[in-house]
Scaffold this active site. Structure first.
Site, mmCIF file in Angstrom:
data_model
loop_
_atom_site.group_PDB
_atom_site.id
_atom_site.type_symbol
_atom_site.label_atom_id
_atom_site.label_comp_id
_atom_site.label_asym_id
_atom_site.label_seq_id
_atom_site.Cartn_x
_atom_site.Cartn_y
_atom_site.Cartn_z
ATOM 1 N N GLN A 179 0.937 -0.854 0.204
ATOM 2 C CA GLN A 179 -0.403 -0.153 0.003
ATOM 3 C C GLN A 179 0.917 1.397 -0.138
ATOM 4 O O GLN A 179 0.176 2.279 -0.348
ATOM 5 C CB GLN A 179 -1.393 0.070 1.212
ATOM 6 C CG GLN A 179 -1.838 -1.258 1.071
ATOM 7 C CD GLN A 179 -3.064 -0.757 0.001
ATOM 8 O OE1 GLN A 179 -3.397 0.805 -0.237
ATOM 9 N NE2 GLN A 179 -3.886 -2.161 -0.277
ATOM 10 N N SER A 199 3.469 -4.921 -5.314
ATOM 11 C CA SER A 199 2.402 -5.510 -6.192
ATOM 12 C C SER A 199 1.832 -3.852 -6.998
ATOM 13 O O SER A 199 1.532 -3.286 -6.641
ATOM 14 C CB SER A 199 0.738 -5.812 -5.158
ATOM 15 O OG SER A 199 0.214 -6.248 -6.388
ATOM 16 N N CYS A 325 -11.001 -8.695 0.687
ATOM 17 C CA CYS A 325 -10.703 -9.543 0.996
ATOM 18 C C CYS A 325 -11.711 -10.352 1.814
ATOM 19 O O CYS A 325 -12.338 -11.170 1.898
ATOM 20 C CB CYS A 325 -9.541 -10.073 1.528
ATOM 21 S SG CYS A 325 -7.757 -9.024 0.674
HETATM 22 C C1 LIG Z 1 -3.307 -6.189 -2.479
HETATM 23 C C2 LIG Z 1 -2.377 -5.972 -0.843
HETATM 24 C C3 LIG Z 1 -1.510 -7.160 -1.122
HETATM 25 C C4 LIG Z 1 -2.090 -8.369 -1.731
HETATM 26 O O1 LIG Z 1 -1.454 -8.360 -3.144
HETATM 27 P P1 LIG Z 1 -1.802 -9.194 -4.036
HETATM 28 O O2 LIG Z 1 -0.645 -8.506 -5.727
HETATM 29 O O3 LIG Z 1 -3.213 -8.650 -4.747
HETATM 30 O O4 LIG Z 1 -1.931 -10.110 -4.646
HETATM 31 C C5 LIG Z 1 -1.056 -7.739 -0.027
HETATM 32 N N1 LIG Z 1 -0.668 -6.777 1.266
HETATM 33 C C6 LIG Z 1 -1.204 -5.297 1.127
HETATM 34 C C7 LIG Z 1 -1.184 -5.019 2.362
HETATM 35 C C8 LIG Z 1 -2.405 -4.856 -0.301
HETATM 36 O O5 LIG Z 1 -2.823 -4.618 0.029
#
Ligand SMILES: *Cc1c(COP(=O)(O)O)cnc(C)c1O
Length: 407
Positions: A179, A199, A325
């Site tokens: 994030q 990500s 989620c």
């Molecule tokens: C979205 C998120 C993830 C997961 O990432 P993906 O690429 O969707 O698997 C992990 N940690 C945090 C803090 C996230 O916001």
């Protein structure tokens, strides 16, 4: 119908320049980066350029970047990889109570395999106390993992201090920075973290691609077995269009973070201010200042979060309750519970996460819609009727005063 997207914590739209950078890799540039012919070399060059760009954006070296299928895999690789590599040295792991499930559930799985996991508590703003980390560290601790920014309430952790404590003790420190990237500056030349997850789809890149920073010399096992890709750390033919997209996205994301963050924080504070002023019995969740520039999380008393979300969706406002989620489940958010909220307040939570395309008009329009939805839902709420009756006739009211205060 006018639609406003206020769920950038769940995912972001791709930046047009990212899409443009990716397109050739769905077409003419299709070679396998492991092939030795010109098609393969062309692909290999794009892969290594992407690695260099990604490293540069983070203050890392190209050899310290492993591309993965996303944030979840990066978290799993970091945590399971260290647990495997250092299980001979110790079997104690530390994380926080408010991690993303990609981290929390990985630790949970390890605790069933003979590892001992300590969960650090957080204060009512969702902040970890570095003194708690100092007390939790033991001689057999091999890994500490604390997220840089929380996905539900936006709280920013004192990662610099936490990672320094671990560095001094010689304990590996991992941070889920999914994030944080693009929202707060991250310079791995100065920040003593050993592993960091990111990500692409959280910073205007494509879905299904992420990266793990692994500081040189860090011992790490692996999740997958197969070919020699990613220095054998993450075998499998690379997702080249995705990796090219990630690199372009992070290159754009780190341009003028302070400027972009200040603009977004101003919008965020406008949204928070309006909600607290214009709707009664609303509280802000998360830290008032140490929070992501685009994150708003409020609990609206006498309203059920999921019901509000559905009503907002009908009116074109895309928001979320807690994390994407966990929505759909009836469990209250583990993050809000760890902050000490009661069940009812946790269930009345609404997360609005701003993006670079949102405007002050979007914010004001959303506030109007939310106001209307809350009023309608409360009309149907018996609890709210009781509250109104007691509030309007305080001398007859027997109910104890609410713990929720309108600021
Ligand atoms: C979205 C998120 C993830 C997961 O990432 P993906 O690429 O969707 O698997 C992990 N940690 C945090 C803090 C996230 O916001």
């Amino acid at each position: 119908m006018k639609r406003i997207y206020l769920d950038h914590g769940a995912t972001t739209p791709m930046h047009p320049q990212v899409l443009e950078a990716m397109l050739p890799f769905f077409g003419q540039v299709f070679g396998n980066p492991s092939s030795i012919h010109s098609f393969g070399r062309e692909a290999r060059r794009a892969l290594e350029e992407s690695r260099e760009k990604t490293a540069l954006a983070l203050g890392a070296a190209p050899g310290e970047i492993i591309f993965t299928s996303g944030g979840t895999e990066a978290d799993n690789l970091a945590i399971q990889g260290v647990a495997e590599a250092l299980s001979g040295k110790g079997r104690h792991l530390i994380t926080s109570a408010i991690e993303h499930h990609a981290v929390l559930d990985t630790f949970k799985a390890l605790s069933k395999k003979g590892f001992e996991v300590t969960l650090l508590p957080v204060d009512r703003y969702g902040m970890v106390d570095p003194d708690d980390l100092v007390s939790a560290l033991r001689d057999d601790t091999i890994l500490v993992s604390v997220m840089m920014a929380n996905n539900e309430i936006g709280t920013l952790q004192p990662i610099e201090e936490l990672s320094r404590i671990c560095r001094e003790k010689g304990v590996y420190f991992h941070t889920d920075a999914v994030q944080a990237i693009g929202n707060i500056p991250v310079n791995l030349k100065e920040l003593p973290v050993d592993l960091l997850s990111l990500s692409a789809h959280k910073f205007y890149g494509p879905k299904g691609v992420g990266a793990l920073f692994v500081r040189r010399g860090t011992k790490l096992g692996k999740l997958f077995f197969g070919g020699g890709q990613e220095k054998k750390q993450r075998p499998g033919t690379e997702n080249l269009p995705g990796i090219v997209g990630l690199a372009k996205a992070i290159e754009l994301a780190v341009v003028d973070i302070p400027g972009k963050a200040a603009a977004m924080a101003a919008l965020r504070d406008r949204l928070i201010g309006s909600l607290l002023e214009q709707i009664e019995e609303v509280q802000l969740n998360g830290h008032p200042v140490q929070r992501l520039p685009g994150n708003v999380n409020v609990s609206i008393k006498y309203v059920e979060g999921e019901g509000l979300l559905l009503d907002l969706d009908l009116k074109g406002i895309a928001a979320s309750s807690g994390s994407a989620c966990t929505s759909g489940s009836l469990e209250p958010s583990h993050v809000l519970m760890a902050c000490g909220l009661d069940h009812q307040t946790a269930h009345g939570s609404l997360r609005l996460t701003l993006g670079h395309n949102n405007t002050a008009e979007d914010v004001d329009y959303a506030v109007e819609i939310i106001k209307g939805s809350v009023a309608r839902l409360r009309e149907m709420s018996l609890l709210y009727k009781n509250y109104r009756r007691k509030n309007d006739n305080p001398q007859t009211g027997e109910e104890e005063t609410s713990c929720i205060t309108k600021k």
